[in-house]
Design a protein around this motif. Sequence first.
Motif, PDB file in Angstrom:
ATOM      1  N   PHE A  52       0.797  -1.227   0.000  1.00 17.23           N
ATOM      2  CA  PHE A  52       0.000   0.000   0.000  1.00 17.23           C
ATOM      3  C   PHE A  52       0.830   1.278   0.000  1.00 17.23           C
ATOM      4  N   SER A  57       2.858   0.615  -4.988  1.00 16.74           N
ATOM      5  CA  SER A  57       1.505   0.445  -5.511  1.00 16.74           C
ATOM      6  C   SER A  57       1.284   1.121  -6.854  1.00 16.74           C
ATOM      7  N   TRP A  93      -3.740  -6.282  -0.106  1.00 15.53           N
ATOM      8  CA  TRP A  93      -3.069  -5.463  -1.118  1.00 15.53           C
ATOM      9  C   TRP A  93      -3.217  -6.096  -2.497  1.00 15.53           C
TER      10      TRP A  93
END
Length: 182
Positions: A52, A57, A93
Motif C-alpha cells: 500500500f 503500488s 493489497w
Amino acid sequence: MKVGLKLPSVTFHTRVRDEAVGGSNPFRWEDKTTEDYFAGKRVILFSLPGAFTPTCSTFQLPGFENGYDAFKDLGIDEIYCMAVNDSFVMNKWAEAQELKNVKVIPDGSGEFTRRMGMLVRKDNLGFGLRSWRYAAIVKDGVIEAWFEEPGLSDNHPEDPYGVSSPETVKEYLVEAAKAAAA
C-alpha cells in the motif's frame, strides 16, 4: 553481489482462500517454504518496503503485473512480490491491486529478508523493520541476477527506485536471451 547464492530456506505463514472454511472470511493458514516457491522454476522475486505504499503500488507492482506476459515469453515461470508484511495485509493489497498474475509472499517476521541481508530500519517513516527495495531473477532457488537499489541503509531519507524496476529486469532478460541465442 548475491549472484550465485542460494536463497535462505525459511517458512512463510500464508493465508489461502478455502471455501470449505465458510463464513465471511474463508481463509485458512498454510505454511509455504522457500522451496515451495522457488524449486524447479525460474522466477522474478521483487521485494519492497511495504504494501500500500506509493512507489510500490503505483509503479513497481503494476509494472510487473502488466508486463507478466512479456516476462513469461522471456522464460520466467512466476513473478513473486515480497514485503515484510503479514499475510492478511499482503492478501488485501493483492486484492486492492486486482492481481491476476503476480503472487504475493508475506515475510511477516522479516526472517527471509534478514537472511538476505536486506532488512533495514525505517523508523524515520514509522514503519519499523522493512525490506530494502530489490529484485532478483532466481533459477531453482539460486540467484541468477540481482537488482538492488543504491544506498542500502537504515532510515534512508529517500526510497530509491529504478534499478529494481520491471523495465530494468526486462532489459536484462532481453539481453540474456540475445546472448543465449548468439
